[in-house]
Design a protein around this motif. Sequence first.
Motif, PDB file in Angstrom:
ATOM      1  N   SER A   1       0.841  -1.200   0.000  1.00  9.53           N
ATOM      2  CA  SER A   1       0.000   0.000   0.000  1.00  9.53           C
ATOM      3  C   SER A   1       0.878   1.253   0.000  1.00  9.53           C
ATOM      4  O   SER A   1       2.075   1.184   0.290  1.00  9.53           O
ATOM      5  N   PRO A   2       0.276   2.408  -0.287  1.00 11.03           N
ATOM      6  CA  PRO A   2       1.054   3.659  -0.252  1.00 11.03           C
ATOM      7  C   PRO A   2       1.664   3.933   1.135  1.00 11.03           C
ATOM      8  O   PRO A   2       2.692   4.582   1.231  1.00 11.03           O
ATOM      9  N   GLN A   3       1.054   3.414   2.198  1.00 13.15           N
ATOM     10  CA  GLN A   3       1.548   3.634   3.555  1.00 13.15           C
ATOM     11  C   GLN A   3       2.403   2.471   4.065  1.00 13.15           C
ATOM     12  O   GLN A   3       2.659   2.354   5.255  1.00 13.15           O
TER      13      GLN A   3
ATOM     14  N   ARG B   1       5.092  -0.180   5.373  1.00 13.43           N
ATOM     15  CA  ARG B   1       6.328  -0.110   6.151  1.00 13.43           C
ATOM     16  C   ARG B   1       7.323  -1.157   5.659  1.00 13.43           C
ATOM     17  O   ARG B   1       8.371  -1.363   6.258  1.00 13.43           O
ATOM     18  N   TRP B   2       6.963  -1.835   4.568  1.00 13.77           N
ATOM     19  CA  TRP B   2       7.802  -2.898   4.018  1.00 13.77           C
ATOM     20  C   TRP B   2       9.237  -2.419   3.786  1.00 13.77           C
ATOM     21  O   TRP B   2      10.192  -3.144   4.019  1.00 13.77           O
ATOM     22  N   TRP B   3       9.383  -1.184   3.324  1.00 12.51           N
ATOM     23  CA  TRP B   3      10.709  -0.677   2.957  1.00 12.51           C
ATOM     24  C   TRP B   3      11.466  -0.064   4.128  1.00 12.51           C
ATOM     25  O   TRP B   3      12.615   0.359   3.950  1.00 12.51           O
ATOM     26  N   ASP B   4      10.855  -0.003   5.313  1.00 12.57           N
ATOM     27  CA  ASP B   4      11.560   0.549   6.475  1.00 12.57           C
ATOM     28  C   ASP B   4      12.828  -0.263   6.736  1.00 12.57           C
ATOM     29  O   ASP B   4      12.784  -1.489   6.801  1.00 12.57           O
ATOM     30  N   GLY B   5      13.941   0.421   6.852  1.00 11.19           N
ATOM     31  CA  GLY B   5      15.217  -0.248   7.100  1.00 11.19           C
ATOM     32  C   GLY B   5      15.999  -0.551   5.843  1.00 11.19           C
ATOM     33  O   GLY B   5      17.025  -1.238   5.890  1.00 11.19           O
ATOM     34  N   ILE B   6      15.541  -0.015   4.703  1.00 10.03           N
ATOM     35  CA  ILE B   6      16.249  -0.279   3.439  1.00 10.03           C
ATOM     36  C   ILE B   6      17.608   0.407   3.462  1.00 10.03           C
ATOM     37  O   ILE B   6      17.768   1.502   3.995  1.00 10.03           O
ATOM     38  N   HIS B   7      18.602  -0.263   2.915  1.00  9.90           N
ATOM     39  CA  HIS B   7      19.958   0.283   2.844  1.00  9.90           C
ATOM     40  C   HIS B   7      20.108   1.081   1.557  1.00  9.90           C
ATOM     41  O   HIS B   7      19.555   0.736   0.529  1.00  9.90           O
ATOM     42  N   GLU B   8      20.869   2.132   1.657  1.00 13.28           N
ATOM     43  CA  GLU B   8      21.193   2.939   0.486  1.00 13.28           C
ATOM     44  C   GLU B   8      22.469   2.392  -0.145  1.00 13.28           C
ATOM     45  O   GLU B   8      23.295   1.822   0.560  1.00 13.28           O
ATOM     46  N   PRO B   9      22.652   2.512  -1.419  1.00 15.37           N
ATOM     47  CA  PRO B   9      21.776   3.246  -2.312  1.00 15.37           C
ATOM     48  C   PRO B   9      20.653   2.356  -2.843  1.00 15.37           C
ATOM     49  O   PRO B   9      20.837   1.176  -3.095  1.00 15.37           O
ATOM     50  N   ALA B  10      19.509   2.960  -2.998  1.00 17.63           N
ATOM     51  CA  ALA B  10      18.376   2.338  -3.689  1.00 17.63           C
ATOM     52  C   ALA B  10      18.031   3.264  -4.843  1.00 17.63           C
ATOM     53  O   ALA B  10      18.174   4.492  -4.726  1.00 17.63           O
ATOM     54  N   PRO B  11      17.593   2.729  -5.950  1.00 10.27           N
ATOM     55  CA  PRO B  11      17.257   3.591  -7.084  1.00 10.27           C
ATOM     56  C   PRO B  11      16.210   4.647  -6.701  1.00 10.27           C
ATOM     57  O   PRO B  11      15.333   4.374  -5.874  1.00 10.27           O
TER      58      PRO B  11
ATOM     59  N   ASP C   1       8.559   3.970  -3.643  1.00 17.76           N
ATOM     60  CA  ASP C   1       7.257   4.621  -3.848  1.00 17.76           C
ATOM     61  C   ASP C   1       6.214   3.563  -4.190  1.00 17.76           C
ATOM     62  O   ASP C   1       6.393   2.791  -5.132  1.00 17.76           O
ATOM     63  N   GLU C   2       5.124   3.551  -3.453  1.00 20.70           N
ATOM     64  CA  GLU C   2       4.076   2.557  -3.669  1.00 20.70           C
ATOM     65  C   GLU C   2       2.712   3.213  -3.816  1.00 20.70           C
ATOM     66  O   GLU C   2       2.456   4.268  -3.239  1.00 20.70           O
TER      67      GLU C   2
END
Length: 178
Positions: A76-78, A80-90, A95-96
């Motif tokens: 969903s747009p809200q 939290r799946w991506w919380d904790g993602i390491h950089e770099p990410a494209p 964005d969801e």
Amino acid sequence: MIEGLHLRHHSADEAMMILDQLVNLYLEVYRDDGEFYSEDRYRRQLDLHMQRIEWELVTAMVDGSLVGYIYGFPLSPQTRWWDGIHEPAPPGFTDEDGKRTFALSELLVHPDWRRQGIAAALHNDLLASRSEARATLLVRPDNVDAQTAYRSWGWSKVTELRPGWEDALTFDVLVRIP
């Protein structure tokens, strides 16, 4: 393919009828992998995930016994799946909009039934039914068998992610564009 293998799609309501079987298979698959893979944590995870809009489960049965399953849901747009993602990410990667990304959360096959095409059948069946532009999953970097299978099915590593859960591991973030 295995004779008598039966794949079936389930809604969250239908999955509640076999919840204990799902948990028991999870515990069998991860029995030697430590406290992170506890029954309590997995039941909480399933409960939260099954509440997601368009959550979908596909089970694999042989002679009436559950031998594997896969499930996931659109992000969903809200999310939290991506919380904790390491950089770099494209740019824009996280964005969801509820239709862009399907998150494959679990793919399990009982140890006695592995290397017989069940995981591939589950994977292909679930993803063939999805309309999202891409799919994502998190996989342990040290899970060589899973990493090999996912790459052979067209998945690519984008980055890494360490969720905010207690005792969370760092996972590879894989993406597949149909």
